[in-house]
Design an enzyme around this catalytic site. Structure first.
Site, short mmCIF file in Angstrom:
data_model
loop_
_atom_site.label_atom_id
_atom_site.label_comp_id
_atom_site.label_asym_id
_atom_site.label_seq_id
_atom_site.Cartn_x
_atom_site.Cartn_y
_atom_site.Cartn_z
CG ASP A 58 -0.32 -0.02 2.53
OD1 ASP A 58 0.88 0.26 2.61
OD2 ASP A 58 -1.01 -0.31 3.51
CG PHE A 100 -5.25 4.03 6.51
CD1 PHE A 100 -6.56 4.48 6.51
CD2 PHE A 100 -4.78 3.36 7.62
CE1 PHE A 100 -7.39 4.26 7.61
CE2 PHE A 100 -5.60 3.13 8.72
CZ PHE A 100 -6.91 3.57 8.71
CD GLN A 157 -9.97 7.39 -0.64
OE1 GLN A 157 -11.04 7.37 -0.03
NE2 GLN A 157 -8.90 6.74 -0.18
CG ASP A 188 -5.58 -5.01 2.97
OD1 ASP A 188 -4.97 -4.58 3.97
OD2 ASP A 188 -6.29 -4.27 2.24
CB CYS A 246 -10.71 -25.56 11.72
SG CYS A 246 -9.29 -24.69 11.03
CB CYS A 280 -5.75 -24.66 10.52
SG CYS A 280 -5.99 -24.33 12.28
CB CYS A 290 -8.11 -26.99 14.43
SG CYS A 290 -8.76 -25.32 14.77
CG HIS A 341 -8.03 -21.00 14.06
ND1 HIS A 341 -8.61 -22.14 13.57
CD2 HIS A 341 -9.05 -20.14 14.32
CE1 HIS A 341 -9.92 -22.00 13.54
NE2 HIS A 341 -10.22 -20.79 14.00
#
Length: 377
Positions: free
Chosen positions: A93, A97, A190, A267, A305, A307, A310, A336
């Site tokens: 970016d 911001f 914008q 994002d 899950c 992953c 988990c 996770h």
């Protein structure tokens, strides 16, 4: 162009689109969620772990990398990809911001923004030309034009002045972009919460023929229904042949709703930020694993899950680590949460392919406890 968009399918039920973004460092299946690696690292995660959960692209921050370690050092290292050992796509970016969030420490002019470093108070200056110099040195596949991100709420006069400056800055970015052959420069639409201003911004920027377009100035404090309303009239203004990126959005409901409205890329720091507080996203909704209720719960964070977290660790163990301020606990919750959102977007892509994204949304929201669609994550 360094980056191109390939449309694969439009969902008959929702109008959402399935696509591929082709970049110098690989193909991105869209819609997709991009983990945020502000300082050339996704907090607590290794590149190998990100690949294991199938993160297709990560985002880094121009402002923060400009302050440390500096873009010249990263350029000497061979660019961000080599510096951080990540061989998949990267997006940076513009830092706009972050600079504009320093409301007490910055001064805006037509030339650029004068501000003080949040690290040591040094006086610094960013212009569109300087931002392009930094991003060209960092070497991402996709780089964002320098924009002014107005606060919420902002009155019509201020939002209009802001978007017109953003347009002029985008033109300056385009002129000073030194690597269009291997880096794509995206413009940022914008205009605050005003339809006429969003239309003006989109018309001005699309006339310059950027290889991709982002929608900025959302997820800055406005209610969700207002964000969706802005997307409803803004997304159709963007070229269907270019990638569309909704900046700073990462709650599960907003990812699904944004995809329905034709967004390709998202994002947000949300999954990693809340993970550090012991808050996780599961198929049944938000779970704060540090709560006492999980002290003797030996089941996984999410039984549905697959992953690494988990499959190997219990709620009780993760709660213990978080309460004891052990870094491993944060690594497990971060892994996770990122896996959850990446898997969610895979499920969204499958639902688009099967023309059932609206049904998927309704089922997901009901299970997640989001019937009113205003409960955040």
């Amino acid at each position: 162009m360094a980056v191109t968009y390939e449309l694969i399918k439009v969902c008959k039920q929702s109008g959402a689109r399935l696509g591929r973004v082709h970049t110098p460092h690989g193909v991105i299946e869209t819609p997709t969620f991009m983990p945020v690696g502000t300082l050339a690292t996704v907090k607590t995660m290794s590149p190998e772990e990100l690949k294991a959960m199938n993160a297709q692209i990560i985002l880094s921050n121009t402002y923060h990398l400009f302050l440390r370690p500096g873009h010249e050092l990263i350029k000497k290292a061979g660019g961000l990809h080599k510096f951080m050992n990540w061989d998949r796509p990267i997006l940076t970016d513009s830092g706009g911001f972050q600079v504009f969030s320093l409301s007490e420490m910055r001064k805006i002019s037509e030339e650029g923004v004068e501000f003080r470093s949040h690290l040591n108070g040094d006086k610094l200056f960013l212009s569109p030309e300087k931002v392009m110099e930094i991003e060209n040195a960092l070497g991402p596949d996709i780089m964002m034009a320098f924009d002014e991100c107005p606060p919420y709420p902002a009155d019509h006069a201020y939002a209009k002045q802001s978007l017109e400056r953003t347009t002029r800055w985008a033109e300056r970015c385009l002129k000073s972009h030194a690597r269009p052959h291997d880096q794509a420069l995206f413009a940022i639409v914008q205009g605050g919460m005003y339809e006429d201003l969003r239309r003006q911004s989109a018309a001005d920027l699309t006339s310059m023929d950027f290889p991709g377009y982002a929608i900025g100035g959302l997820s800055v404090g406005e209610p969700k229904h207002l964000m969706y309303e802005v997307l409803d009239y803004t997304v159709p203004l963007l070229p269907s042949t270019k990638p569309r990126y909704l900046m700073g959005v990462g709650s599960p409901d907003a990812l699904v709703e944004g995809s329905i409205r034709g967004i390709d890329m998202f994002d947000c720091v949300l999954p990693t930020r809340i993970a550090r507080n012991g808050t996780t996203m599961t198929s049944q909704g938000r779970l704060v694993v540090r709560n006492a209720a999980y002290a003797e719960d030996f089941g996984p964070l999410d039984p549905e899950c697959s992953c690494y977290t988990c499959q190997n660790y219990s709620r009780a163990y993760i709660r213990h680590l978080i309460k004891a301020d052990e870094t491993f606990g944060i690594r497990l919750t971060t892994y996770h949460n990122l896996h959850f959102l990446i898997q969610l977007m895979k499920n969204v892509r499958e639902a688009i392919m099967e023309d059932r994204l609206l049904d998927f949304r309704d089922e997901f929201f009901e299970k997640y406890g989001m019937q009113d669609n205003e409960k955040g994550f």
